[in-house]
Design an enzyme around this catalytic site. Structure first.
Site, PDB file in Angstrom:
ATOM      1  N   ASP A 416     -27.728 -62.661 -44.564  1.00 54.97           N
ATOM      2  CA  ASP A 416     -27.657 -61.387 -43.848  1.00 54.97           C
ATOM      3  C   ASP A 416     -28.151 -61.528 -42.402  1.00 54.97           C
ATOM      4  OD1 ASP A 416     -27.197 -58.687 -43.514  1.00 54.97           O
ATOM      5  OD2 ASP A 416     -28.472 -58.067 -45.177  1.00 54.97           O
ATOM      6  N   GLU A 470     -22.787 -48.479 -47.870  1.00 62.42           N
ATOM      7  CA  GLU A 470     -24.195 -48.331 -47.495  1.00 62.42           C
ATOM      8  C   GLU A 470     -24.390 -47.249 -46.434  1.00 62.42           C
ATOM      9  OE1 GLU A 470     -25.780 -51.885 -45.817  1.00 62.42           O
ATOM     10  OE2 GLU A 470     -24.478 -51.848 -44.059  1.00 62.42           O
TER      11      GLU A 470
END
Length: 667
Positions: A416, A470
């Site tokens: 990430d 998200e």
């Protein structure tokens, strides 16, 4: 395996004064013209209609004390190429790769390679220089004939003061080319709406050891490329100090040590929007697979913890990022035939993946339980912690981390917060992928969009770079509804973002809402649109590693829906683009073996559509169908589940509610 047939059309010595050189696609509709009278320019026509006006191609570089450019064109060669290659981790088993090719050789040891495909055109520069050089700038223009409407994904959420630090997640500003913001970068793919319903989509492909291409508004109706400069110094920063942020940059964009092909500059051209859903341009222009043995690869679906905040109910333990919760996720994954779970942020310290591990998580116990249940575990990591804060390092930290966890039985990493695509970040992405392949680990890259590496290293099963589910957790309300039109975005990205490669949208919300009922809630998130809109994403969105974002509790409470989505594969043997309109709706069919998977999605506009089942072939079939319920416009969770016989000669009439969907499995 790749099979190629190449026919030589012409090979002759020519000088730049020769003027125009042309190459056409196999069906003759796409024609690329390269003019070399003064500067090198390329133009593209489709079926006699102008797509790109003459647009400049150039490069500026330094070699020692010499300042060099592209040089004058000398010899020119033209070929016809017909080839194919296998793609076992894609939306089809094999990709056909047929094009007309033009090679122009320059006096500065560069080759300009131009390709004309039936569905687009592309070029790249290939350096034949054997000595090191610095590329100070590359000129890539895309000039359009008029002030056309465009879908522009702006860089609008920079992660630092460095303007090129971005997560590659953008909604689309729909505006004429003339109204583009002059001071704002845009990422690719970017769509331009041509007359008569045609589309031209600008993108790059096959990026390696070079920065990714961003776009700026140029003069008139022109887009021009822009590139992140080469970082000289960087520091820990960005969101929650998870990034490596360049603080000082060089006066060049890339270092080349010798001969190298630069990335492709491409324009996809379509008469019919639906055809974009089955376009293979990113695969065709990507470097070939570099992993000899792919037998250990395991695409599949994932029970994911982060979106649902590890929330499970009806248990006798405190649900959180702890061992008991992840044992429960493993049991849920096994019961629903999911291949993996992810343990997201929180299992390790921010500065190390080998030290300061959470005492609440017993990894050996979880790995052993997963092995017993046939469920693999993927671990979250920030990019900088995986590379030891050094994108130019010797990979010692990366290799040590991957060797350690692979030996324990971990199956992969979700990496990430890259949030960069300068030359160093791109090179690091390749190094990580190669290291992971040696240790038989799969990867999911976040803070990057796909750029061709996914064909070279198909152990990278997915990429984020998308405004996925998200975002619903923090979506604000404005007036009577959410700020962003998520259902419209959902039926835009299959034509644009997905054109570059797979996307980790993380679908599967079981709490669903219409506009007037929706609100952002981090602890109890919901989605915009209907339940079946979410279910249709599992067939529509390409993702060899596909998430189930909601909690095991929600899925067990909605087991009928869970049973359906758990059957849908994540790679396919064939794809058929049935219908669709950019920003409005999609209808797609995919085949795995002898089973077909169909899905349709719409924006907030209700639609009645007809699906022609002639692709099925002869015989009698059974369709397992989920459709929006009659009350879905009032209660978004409402759906209707039916099982019925169908035949290849049949035409199915379907209704999509506002923000709705429709999906079926046909056997």
């Amino acid at each position: 395996m790749k099979k190629t047939v190449m026919s030589l059309f012409c090979l002759m010595a020519m000088t730049a004064s020769a003027g125009n050189y042309e190459v056409c696609s196999p069906n003759g509709k796409v024609k690329v013209t390269v003019n070399t009278d003064e500067t090198v320019k390329w133009g593209v026509d489709y079926d006699g209609k102008q797509v790109l006006l003459p647009s400049e191609i150039d490069i500026r570089l330094t070699q020692g004390k010499k300042q060099l450019g592209l040089g004058k064109v000398g010899k020119v060669a033209r070929y016809s190429v017909s080839s194919s290659f296998e793609t076992p981790f894609y939306k089809k088993a094999k990709v056909d790769d047929a094009y007309g090719q033009l090679l122009l050789y320059t006096s500065q040891k560069f080759t300009i390679e131009v390709r004309a495909y039936d569905d687009g055109a592309a070029y790249r520069l290939i350096s034949g220089n054997t000595k090191p050089l610095l590329i100070t700038n590359e000129t890539a223009e895309f000039r359009f004939a008029d002030d056309y409407q465009a879908f522009v994904p702006y860089v609008d959420d920079s992660r630092s003061e460095w303007p090129y630090g971005y997560s590659f997640e953008s909604y689309y500003d729909e505006q004429p080319l003339s109204k583009m913001f002059k001071d704002s970068l845009a990422i690719t793919p970017l769509a331009v709406c041509l007359p008569d319903g045609m589309k031209a989509i600008v993108m790059d492909a096959g990026v390696e050891n070079y920065p990714g291409m961003m776009l700026l508004k140029g003069d008139g109706n022109m887009l021009k490329a822009d590139f992140a400069p080469y970082p000289l110094e960087q520091e820990i920063g960005g969101y929650d100090r998870l990034n490596l942020v360049p603080t000082k940059s060089a006066g060049f964009i890339a270092k080349l040590d010798g001969k190298q092909a630069l990335p492709w500059r491409a324009v996809v051209i379509t008469e019919r929007d639906a055809d974009i859903l089955n376009c293979d341009i990113a695969q065709r222009l990507a470097p070939a697979c570099r992993i000899a043995d792919t037998s250990w690869f395991k695409p599949g679906k994932v029970a994911w913890d982060w979106w649902n905040c590890c929330s499970v109910t009806g248990v006798d333990f405190l649900s959180d990022t702890n061992t008991d919760t992840y044992l429960y996720y493993i049991d849920f994954a096994a019961a629903n035939r999911l291949e993996y779970i992810i343990i997201d942020e929180g299992w390790s310290g921010k500065e190390s993946l080998l030290e300061d591990l959470s005492p609440e998580i017993d990894l050996p116990k979880l790995i052993a339980h997963g092995q017993e249940k046939g469920v693999g575990i993927i671990l979250w990591s920030s990019w900088r912690s995986l590379i030891g804060n050094n994108p130019l390092g010797d990979m010692a930290v990366t290799d040590a981390v991957m060797a350690h966890y692979a030996n324990m039985g971990i199956k992969g990493f979700k990496v990430d917060f890259f949030d960069r695509d300068d030359q160093q970040a791109i090179a690091s992405a390749y190094k990580i992928a190669e290291c992971a392949a040696r240790h038989h680990l799969v990867l999911d890259y976040h803070g990057l969009k796909p750029f061709g590496i996914q064909r070279a290293y198909p152990n990278i099963l997915n990429f984020e770079g998308v405004k996925g589910l998200e975002n619903s957790k923090w979506e604000p309300r404005v007036g009577d509804g959410p700020l962003h039109n998520q259902p419209r975005y959902d039926v835009s990205i299959p034509y644009l973002r997905m054109l570059a490669g797979p996307m980790d949208y993380t679908p599967g919300a079981m709490t669903n809402a219409m506009r007037d009922h929706f609100f952002g809630n981090n602890g109890h998130p919901m989605s915009q649109g209907t339940r079946v809109h979410q279910m249709a994403m599992y067939t529509t969105f390409e993702a060899p590693l596909q998430m189930l974002a909601d909690s095991p509790t929600k899925y067990m409470q909605n087991q009928e829906c869970t049973d359906f989505i758990s059957q849908i594969p994540t790679t396919f043997d064939e794809t058929v683009a049935l219908d669709g309109q950019l920003g409005e709706y999609t209808v797609i069919a995919r085949r795995k073996g002898t089973t077909w998977y169909l899905a349709a999605m719409t924006d907030w506009t209700p639609r009645d559509l007809t699906i022609d089942l002639s692709f099925l072939g002869e015989g009698h079939y059974t369709a397992d169908i989920f459709a929006d319920g009659v009350n879905a416009m009032r209660e978004a969770t409402d759906y209707k589940h039916t099982i019925r016989p169908v035949t290849a000669g049949e035409r199915l009439n379907i209704h999509l509610s506002s923000g709705g969907g429709w999906t079926a499995i046909i056997k």
